[in-house]
Design a protein around this motif. Structure first.
Motif, PDB file in Angstrom:
ATOM      1  N   PHE A 268      19.704   4.762  -5.447  1.00 16.31           N
ATOM      2  CA  PHE A 268      19.919   5.688  -4.637  1.00 16.31           C
ATOM      3  C   PHE A 268      19.201   6.207  -3.368  1.00 16.31           C
ATOM      4  CE2 PHE A 268      21.981   7.008  -8.621  1.00 16.31           C
ATOM      5  CZ  PHE A 268      23.310   6.984  -8.450  1.00 16.31           C
ATOM      6  N   ALA A 269      17.856   5.561  -3.428  1.00 14.54           N
ATOM      7  CA  ALA A 269      16.640   5.881  -2.228  1.00 14.54           C
ATOM      8  C   ALA A 269      16.805   5.049  -1.285  1.00 14.54           C
ATOM      9  CB  ALA A 269      15.398   5.883  -2.951  1.00 14.54           C
ATOM     10  N   GLY A 270      17.587   4.136  -1.214  1.00 21.05           N
ATOM     11  CA  GLY A 270      17.606   3.009  -0.116  1.00 21.05           C
ATOM     12  C   GLY A 270      16.314   1.913   0.070  1.00 21.05           C
ATOM     13  N   ASP A 271      16.449   1.489   1.141  1.00 29.23           N
ATOM     14  CA  ASP A 271      15.703   0.109   1.452  1.00 29.23           C
ATOM     15  C   ASP A 271      13.950   0.482   1.086  1.00 29.23           C
ATOM     16  OD1 ASP A 271      17.878  -1.078   1.842  1.00 29.23           O
ATOM     17  OD2 ASP A 271      17.647  -1.226   3.804  1.00 29.23           O
ATOM     18  N   ASP A 272      13.550   1.530   1.645  1.00 24.37           N
ATOM     19  CA  ASP A 272      12.095   1.703   1.447  1.00 24.37           C
ATOM     20  C   ASP A 272      11.870   1.823   0.053  1.00 24.37           C
ATOM     21  OD1 ASP A 272      11.943   1.981   4.395  1.00 24.37           O
ATOM     22  OD2 ASP A 272      12.201   4.135   4.447  1.00 24.37           O
ATOM     23  N   GLU A 273      12.414   2.605  -0.831  1.00 26.06           N
ATOM     24  CA  GLU A 273      12.143   2.660  -2.284  1.00 26.06           C
ATOM     25  C   GLU A 273      12.099   1.256  -2.603  1.00 26.06           C
ATOM     26  OE1 GLU A 273      10.770   4.085  -5.674  1.00 26.06           O
ATOM     27  OE2 GLU A 273      10.971   5.105  -3.836  1.00 26.06           O
ATOM     28  N   VAL A 274      13.135   0.301  -2.496  1.00 26.17           N
ATOM     29  CA  VAL A 274      13.281  -1.148  -2.968  1.00 26.17           C
ATOM     30  C   VAL A 274      12.162  -1.940  -2.563  1.00 26.17           C
ATOM     31  CG1 VAL A 274      14.557  -3.250  -2.849  1.00 26.17           C
ATOM     32  CG2 VAL A 274      15.767  -1.014  -2.950  1.00 26.17           C
ATOM     33  N   ALA A 275      11.687  -1.480  -1.333  1.00 21.54           N
ATOM     34  CA  ALA A 275      10.583  -2.277  -0.598  1.00 21.54           C
ATOM     35  C   ALA A 275       9.445  -1.833  -1.725  1.00 21.54           C
ATOM     36  CB  ALA A 275      10.053  -1.978   0.704  1.00 21.54           C
ATOM     37  N   LEU A 276       9.219  -0.622  -2.072  1.00 25.84           N
ATOM     38  CA  LEU A 276       7.913  -0.205  -2.683  1.00 25.84           C
ATOM     39  C   LEU A 276       7.945  -0.727  -3.936  1.00 25.84           C
ATOM     40  CD1 LEU A 276       7.537   3.611  -1.769  1.00 25.84           C
ATOM     41  CD2 LEU A 276       6.082   1.826  -1.216  1.00 25.84           C
ATOM     42  N   LEU A 277       9.238  -0.773  -4.804  1.00 23.01           N
ATOM     43  CA  LEU A 277       9.285  -1.407  -6.159  1.00 23.01           C
ATOM     44  C   LEU A 277       8.994  -2.921  -6.149  1.00 23.01           C
ATOM     45  CD1 LEU A 277      12.482   0.439  -7.412  1.00 23.01           C
ATOM     46  CD2 LEU A 277      10.146   0.573  -8.256  1.00 23.01           C
ATOM     47  N   TYR A 278       9.561  -3.525  -5.060  1.00 28.63           N
ATOM     48  CA  TYR A 278       9.064  -4.818  -4.793  1.00 28.63           C
ATOM     49  C   TYR A 278       7.710  -5.419  -4.781  1.00 28.63           C
ATOM     50  CZ  TYR A 278       8.659  -9.745  -2.583  1.00 28.63           C
ATOM     51  OH  TYR A 278       8.123 -10.661  -2.263  1.00 28.63           O
ATOM     52  N   GLU A 279       6.980  -4.404  -4.073  1.00 28.55           N
ATOM     53  CA  GLU A 279       5.754  -4.721  -3.794  1.00 28.55           C
ATOM     54  C   GLU A 279       4.893  -4.438  -5.135  1.00 28.55           C
ATOM     55  OE1 GLU A 279       3.789  -6.223  -1.254  1.00 28.55           O
ATOM     56  OE2 GLU A 279       5.751  -6.389  -0.435  1.00 28.55           O
ATOM     57  N   LYS A 280       5.332  -3.498  -5.758  1.00 29.28           N
ATOM     58  CA  LYS A 280       4.768  -3.075  -7.290  1.00 29.28           C
ATOM     59  C   LYS A 280       4.939  -4.352  -8.028  1.00 29.28           C
ATOM     60  CE  LYS A 280       4.774   0.399 -10.738  1.00 29.28           C
ATOM     61  NZ  LYS A 280       5.374   1.576 -11.162  1.00 29.28           N
ATOM     62  N   ALA A 281       6.182  -4.723  -8.148  1.00 32.17           N
ATOM     63  CA  ALA A 281       6.476  -5.983  -9.012  1.00 32.17           C
ATOM     64  C   ALA A 281       5.480  -7.277  -8.566  1.00 32.17           C
ATOM     65  CB  ALA A 281       7.820  -6.269  -9.034  1.00 32.17           C
ATOM     66  N   LYS A 282       5.458  -7.385  -7.327  1.00 30.76           N
ATOM     67  CA  LYS A 282       4.647  -8.496  -6.633  1.00 30.76           C
ATOM     68  C   LYS A 282       3.246  -8.594  -7.140  1.00 30.76           C
ATOM     69  CE  LYS A 282       3.339 -10.715  -2.290  1.00 30.76           C
ATOM     70  NZ  LYS A 282       3.592 -10.424  -0.795  1.00 30.76           N
ATOM     71  N   LYS A 283       2.652  -7.296  -7.216  1.00 28.72           N
ATOM     72  CA  LYS A 283       1.341  -7.051  -7.717  1.00 28.72           C
ATOM     73  C   LYS A 283       1.185  -7.441  -9.148  1.00 28.72           C
ATOM     74  CE  LYS A 283      -0.212  -3.860  -3.989  1.00 28.72           C
ATOM     75  NZ  LYS A 283      -0.447  -2.514  -3.697  1.00 28.72           N
ATOM     76  N   VAL A 284       1.963  -6.957  -9.935  1.00 31.48           N
ATOM     77  CA  VAL A 284       1.972  -7.220 -11.235  1.00 31.48           C
ATOM     78  C   VAL A 284       2.145  -8.786 -11.569  1.00 31.48           C
ATOM     79  CG1 VAL A 284       3.383  -6.861 -13.673  1.00 31.48           C
ATOM     80  CG2 VAL A 284       2.870  -5.060 -12.057  1.00 31.48           C
ATOM     81  N   VAL A 285       2.898  -9.496 -10.926  1.00 30.48           N
ATOM     82  CA  VAL A 285       3.094 -10.724 -10.927  1.00 30.48           C
ATOM     83  C   VAL A 285       1.697 -11.705 -10.715  1.00 30.48           C
ATOM     84  CG1 VAL A 285       4.383 -12.951 -10.371  1.00 30.48           C
ATOM     85  CG2 VAL A 285       5.425 -11.062 -10.993  1.00 30.48           C
ATOM     86  N   GLN A 286       1.557 -11.327  -9.417  1.00 32.09           N
ATOM     87  CA  GLN A 286       0.158 -11.689  -9.033  1.00 32.09           C
ATOM     88  C   GLN A 286      -0.958 -11.528  -9.947  1.00 32.09           C
ATOM     89  OE1 GLN A 286      -0.133 -10.014  -5.028  1.00 32.09           O
ATOM     90  NE2 GLN A 286       0.651 -11.937  -4.175  1.00 32.09           N
ATOM     91  N   ASN A 287      -1.109 -10.329 -10.460  1.00 30.48           N
ATOM     92  CA  ASN A 287      -2.373 -10.069 -11.453  1.00 30.48           C
ATOM     93  C   ASN A 287      -2.119 -10.635 -12.603  1.00 30.48           C
ATOM     94  OD1 ASN A 287      -3.710  -8.398  -9.480  1.00 30.48           O
ATOM     95  ND2 ASN A 287      -2.619  -6.429 -10.686  1.00 30.48           N
ATOM     96  N   GLU A 288      -0.944 -11.161 -13.006  1.00 32.92           N
ATOM     97  CA  GLU A 288      -0.539 -12.020 -14.315  1.00 32.92           C
ATOM     98  C   GLU A 288      -0.670 -13.332 -14.349  1.00 32.92           C
ATOM     99  OE1 GLU A 288       0.001 -12.014 -18.533  1.00 32.92           O
ATOM    100  OE2 GLU A 288      -0.140 -10.016 -17.215  1.00 32.92           O
ATOM    101  N   PHE A 289      -0.277 -13.889 -13.159  1.00 36.72           N
ATOM    102  CA  PHE A 289      -0.334 -15.212 -13.050  1.00 36.72           C
ATOM    103  C   PHE A 289      -1.360 -15.981 -12.116  1.00 36.72           C
ATOM    104  CE2 PHE A 289       3.965 -14.107 -14.662  1.00 36.72           C
ATOM    105  CZ  PHE A 289       3.822 -14.908 -15.793  1.00 36.72           C
TER     106      PHE A 289
END
Length: 71
Positions: A40-61
């Motif tokens: 419901f929030a649009g592209d900006d929220e999707v971009a924020l969620l992507y960056e958050k997930a990217k950081k989790v993956v980078q920190n883990e692997f």
């Protein structure tokens, strides 16, 4: 409960009850919050969620701390 039973139960609720149910799920479950935000929030929220997930993956692997002791 299967999906058919859930759908029947949800059809019995009025709009106010459905909104309350969705709001409760949003507050209680981070995955639901992320899904609804992206839906419901649009592209900006999707971009924020992507960056958050990217950081989790980078920190883990791709951690850099602690690797010096393995060399």
């Amino acid at each position: 409960m299967n999906l058919t039973t859930l759908k029947k139960s949800l059809k019995e609720l009025d709009q106010k009850e459905l909104i309350g149910l969705v709001a409760d799920l949003y507050k209680l479950n981070p995955e639901v919050k992320g899904y609804l935000s992206s839906r419901f929030a649009g592209d900006d929220e999707v971009a924020l969620l992507y960056e958050k997930a990217k950081k989790v993956v980078q920190n883990e692997f791709f951690r850099t701390e602690g690797l010096e002791s393995c060399a």
